[in-house]
Design a protein around this motif. Structure first.
Motif, PDB file in Angstrom:
ATOM      1  N   ASP A   1       0.830  -1.203   0.000  1.00 44.22           N
ATOM      2  CA  ASP A   1       0.000   0.000   0.000  1.00 44.22           C
ATOM      3  C   ASP A   1       0.866   1.256   0.000  1.00 44.22           C
ATOM      4  OD1 ASP A   1      -2.371  -1.429   0.006  1.00 44.22           O
ATOM      5  OD2 ASP A   1      -2.623  -1.344   2.177  1.00 44.22           O
ATOM      6  N   ALA A   2       1.930   1.244   0.811  1.00 48.86           N
ATOM      7  CA  ALA A   2       2.832   2.402   0.872  1.00 48.86           C
ATOM      8  C   ALA A   2       3.578   2.585  -0.439  1.00 48.86           C
ATOM      9  CB  ALA A   2       3.812   2.236   2.032  1.00 48.86           C
ATOM     10  N   LEU A   3       4.025   1.483  -1.020  1.00 46.94           N
ATOM     11  CA  LEU A   3       4.707   1.568  -2.321  1.00 46.94           C
ATOM     12  C   LEU A   3       3.788   2.173  -3.371  1.00 46.94           C
ATOM     13  CD1 LEU A   3       6.655  -1.812  -2.700  1.00 46.94           C
ATOM     14  CD2 LEU A   3       7.627   0.466  -2.390  1.00 46.94           C
ATOM     15  N   GLY A   4       2.533   1.754  -3.346  1.00 46.76           N
ATOM     16  CA  GLY A   4       1.574   2.264  -4.312  1.00 46.76           C
ATOM     17  C   GLY A   4       1.359   3.756  -4.184  1.00 46.76           C
ATOM     18  N   ALA A   5       1.497   4.265  -2.943  1.00 48.63           N
ATOM     19  CA  ALA A   5       1.308   5.701  -2.708  1.00 48.63           C
ATOM     20  C   ALA A   5       2.605   6.475  -2.837  1.00 48.63           C
ATOM     21  CB  ALA A   5       0.714   5.917  -1.317  1.00 48.63           C
ATOM     22  N   GLY A   6       3.717   5.756  -2.989  1.00 49.94           N
ATOM     23  CA  GLY A   6       5.012   6.425  -3.141  1.00 49.94           C
ATOM     24  C   GLY A   6       5.524   7.039  -1.853  1.00 49.94           C
ATOM     25  N   VAL A   7       5.197   6.427  -0.692  1.00 50.24           N
ATOM     26  CA  VAL A   7       5.629   6.953   0.599  1.00 50.24           C
ATOM     27  C   VAL A   7       6.368   5.857   1.365  1.00 50.24           C
ATOM     28  CG1 VAL A   7       3.779   8.644   0.726  1.00 50.24           C
ATOM     29  CG2 VAL A   7       3.399   6.358   1.660  1.00 50.24           C
ATOM     30  N   THR A   8       6.982   6.247   2.490  1.00 47.88           N
ATOM     31  CA  THR A   8       7.796   5.306   3.249  1.00 47.88           C
ATOM     32  C   THR A   8       7.165   4.904   4.581  1.00 47.88           C
ATOM     33  OG1 THR A   8       9.028   7.135   4.260  1.00 47.88           O
ATOM     34  CG2 THR A   8       9.941   6.141   2.246  1.00 47.88           C
ATOM     35  N   ARG A   9       5.939   5.349   4.833  1.00 51.07           N
ATOM     36  CA  ARG A   9       5.219   4.935   6.038  1.00 51.07           C
ATOM     37  C   ARG A   9       3.839   4.433   5.635  1.00 51.07           C
ATOM     38  NH1 ARG A   9       7.103   6.425  11.166  1.00 51.07           N
ATOM     39  NH2 ARG A   9       4.980   6.060  11.939  1.00 51.07           N
ATOM     40  N   ALA A  10       3.488   3.256   6.145  1.00 49.09           N
ATOM     41  CA  ALA A  10       2.190   2.686   5.792  1.00 49.09           C
ATOM     42  C   ALA A  10       1.045   3.431   6.453  1.00 49.09           C
ATOM     43  CB  ALA A  10       2.142   1.207   6.181  1.00 49.09           C
ATOM     44  N   ASP A  11       1.346   4.286   7.447  1.00 52.00           N
ATOM     45  CA  ASP A  11       0.299   5.076   8.091  1.00 52.00           C
ATOM     46  C   ASP A  11       0.233   6.499   7.546  1.00 52.00           C
ATOM     47  OD1 ASP A  11       2.650   6.011   9.136  1.00 52.00           O
ATOM     48  OD2 ASP A  11       2.116   5.740  11.237  1.00 52.00           O
ATOM     49  N   ASP A  12       0.935   6.746   6.440  1.00 52.45           N
ATOM     50  CA  ASP A  12       0.891   8.066   5.811  1.00 52.45           C
ATOM     51  C   ASP A  12      -0.525   8.353   5.299  1.00 52.45           C
ATOM     52  OD1 ASP A  12       1.192  10.053   3.455  1.00 52.45           O
ATOM     53  OD2 ASP A  12       3.210  10.049   4.314  1.00 52.45           O
ATOM     54  N   LYS A  13      -0.941   9.611   5.390  1.00 49.12           N
ATOM     55  CA  LYS A  13      -2.289   9.982   4.962  1.00 49.12           C
ATOM     56  C   LYS A  13      -2.513   9.745   3.473  1.00 49.12           C
ATOM     57  CE  LYS A  13      -3.057  13.454   8.575  1.00 49.12           C
ATOM     58  NZ  LYS A  13      -3.341  14.888   8.865  1.00 49.12           N
ATOM     59  N   ALA A  14      -1.426   9.679   2.704  1.00 42.87           N
ATOM     60  CA  ALA A  14      -1.553   9.462   1.260  1.00 42.87           C
ATOM     61  C   ALA A  14      -1.833   8.003   0.905  1.00 42.87           C
ATOM     62  CB  ALA A  14      -0.279   9.926   0.543  1.00 42.87           C
TER      63      ALA A  14
END
Length: 521
Positions: free
Chosen positions: A140-153
């Motif tokens: 899920d985090a990879l799909g959003a391009g972020v490094t935290r799975a709890d990121d709002k994105a």
């Protein structure tokens, strides 16, 4: 001695360090940075080469023509308070349903294989050590391009998340291809239980269940009719169970038993499949909590073949209808403050052979002894190497310099900086690259030895660990010297700051060890 002589002296020291670490140089005319890049790209250690366990379609073990492997996932999407850690949904129920539709089969038509949620795992293309139930969060985090799975994105339960789970399970099973996945949230599972009219089930224990409205229901041992809420309460029972309280293995067995009971009901009443399919469009709770990559064509094929086989009861006599299996292993504290499941390698090989009919080798770098070594020594080396990588990137961003080092699966990126490097800075870069290579080599040598010894039930020489510690201590020293010369990490021309070689947090929250933050819980 002129400056060029000093640089060649640094390379000579590096070569000596490499030999001490247990590996000789690949070639005399290759720089330490280029040699390190080659070594990393050839490594089978996921902490060094995160793409080494990424399997292409050709590398996966494809199913037989009439065999379908479906990954069944139960998603714990209920909100909970975990103090300072943000909550995220995991795949806490994981089963592979392998269906043999061939008319000449000799074994079970349906094989259910449970995968313990706390199993130590590596997620293909993601650096770090994870529990397998967090693979979906990494995706899920990879799909959003972020490094935290709890990121709002982050969009929870994304296609990238399910793809990550499928690839991780495929790796765990030695390359067995997962053809499809079906995932359901607990709310949707309860609703589906009501859609099919509940289940008559012989409870082997009494337990207390709590539904989504926090209503408490007490279930008694013996034959009971369970509605949707009761089904979910049973498959989730662990600490509130009265048989093998707290056991994930026991809960996984209950999940397989319930799945078998549900499938039995579908076999007895074949029209139920149409009732469920209708609910996927008409029932909002089911529609919003059910995920699959099974398309219309695959659905039509399953129904045609499945109904044909199940209608002809003579074909159901060929061996047992259901096979039930689980990957076993020890449940132990690891990495400072977490409980992990460490696979029983012999059991894993035996179960994969029984379910899928193939022989697979032992899985590397998932033993308990290796985990202990990582926490005591290996993670420090991994972090020091990552800090050196960041320093190298800083130099390329600010100076007219292009390193020969590139991460596995990536190409060397040309530097964008314009500042010229002095001979003294160039020599310091060579010295850090040499220390980097020695650290990488000693880590890989020790990691291989520790894990191999663990698989064989043996111990390993302490000298290998001392080589790693000596190498990364030299890397720290060389890195600090280079940092002062180039202005890292404060910035060129700014007041000097200390290099943060250690993070002061556990590995799960250190992005230089675990690339994506996932709440392990």
């Amino acid at each position: 001695m002129n400056i060029h002589g000093k640089r060649w002296t640094a390379l000579l020291v590096a070569t000596t360090l490499c030999i001490t670490g247990g590996l000789s140089a690949l070639a005399e005319d290759i720089s330490p940075a280029a040699e390190a890049a080659q070594l990393a790209a050839q490594s089978d250690n996921p902490l060094i080469n995160k793409v080494c366990i990424v399997l292409t379609d050709d590398q996966q073990i494809a199913s037989q023509q009439d065999t379908i492997n479906i990954l069944l996932l139960g998603i714990d999407d209920q909100d909970k308070d975990y103090t300072y850690r943000n909550e995220m949904a995991h795949t806490d129920a994981m089963m592979v349903l392998s269906i043999d539709l061939s008319e000449t089969r000799s074994g079970a038509m349906f094989n259910l294989l449970s995968i313990p949620r706390d199993t130590m795992a590596y997620v293909p293309a993601v650096k770090g050590v994870y529990k397998i139930n967090g693979a979906i969060n990494c995706g899920d985090a990879l799909g959003a391009g972020v490094t935290r799975a709890d990121d709002k994105a982050v969009v929870a339960e994304s296609q990238a998340g399910f793809a990550a789970v499928c690839s991780t399970v495929s790796w765990l099973l030695g390359g067995i291809k997962i053809d499809y996945y079906c995932a359901v949230t607990m709310d949707a599972m309860a609703e589906l239980g009501d859609v099919i009219g509940g289940i008559d089930f012989d409870l082997e224990m009494s337990f207390t269940g709590v539904n989504a409205k926090d209503q408490v229901t007490r279930y008694k041992k013996g034959m009971q009719h369970l509605d949707g809420a009761g089904i979910v309460a049973y498959i989730r029972a662990r600490h509130n169970a009265t048989v093998e309280t707290g056991s994930d293995q026991a809960r996984a067995g209950r999940q397989r038993d319930m799945m078998q009971a549900i499938m039995d009901k579908f076999i007895a009443n074949k029209t139920l499949v149409f009732t469920v399919m209708k609910s996927l469009t008409d029932n909002k709770t089911v529609r919003n909590g059910f995920y699959t990559n099974v398309d219309a064509a695959a659905t039509a094929r399953f129904m045609t073949i499945g109904l044909s086989l199940l209608t002809d009861t003579s074909k159901l006599d060929m061996g047992d209808l259901f096979g039930s299996y689980s990957l076993d292993g020890s449940y132990r504290n690891a990495f400072g403050n977490w409980k992990f499941r460490f696979l029983d390698q012999a059991n894993r090989i035996e179960v994969i052979k029984a379910v899928f009919g193939v022989d697979v080798p032992q899985l590397k770098y998932v033993t308990y002894d290796y985990a202990v070594w990582l926490y005591q020594t290996g993670f420090t080396a991994i972090r020091y190497l990552a800090v050196a990588d960041e320093m190298r990137t800083f130099i390329q961003d600010n100076y007219n310099y292009q390193s020969e080092f590139s991460q596995p699966g990536e190409t060397t990126i040309a530097g964008t900086g314009t500042l010229p490097l002095t001979d003294k800075q160039l020599m310091a870069i060579d010295e850090m690259d040499a220390a980097y290579l020695a650290t990488l080599q000693s880590f890989l040598t020790a990691a291989e030895a520790v894990d191999t010894a663990a698989l064989q039930g043996k111990s390993v020489k302490n000298s290998l660990t001392k080589n790693v510690e000596s190498a990364y201590t030299h890397l720290l020293s060389a890195g600090n010297a280079l940092a002062k010369l180039v202005g890292y990490p404060a910035g060129v021309g700014k007041n000097t700051k200390k290099v943060q070689w250690l993070s002061g947090v556990y590995m799960d929250e250190d992005p230089l060890i675990n690339e994506i933050y996932v709440n392990f819980r």
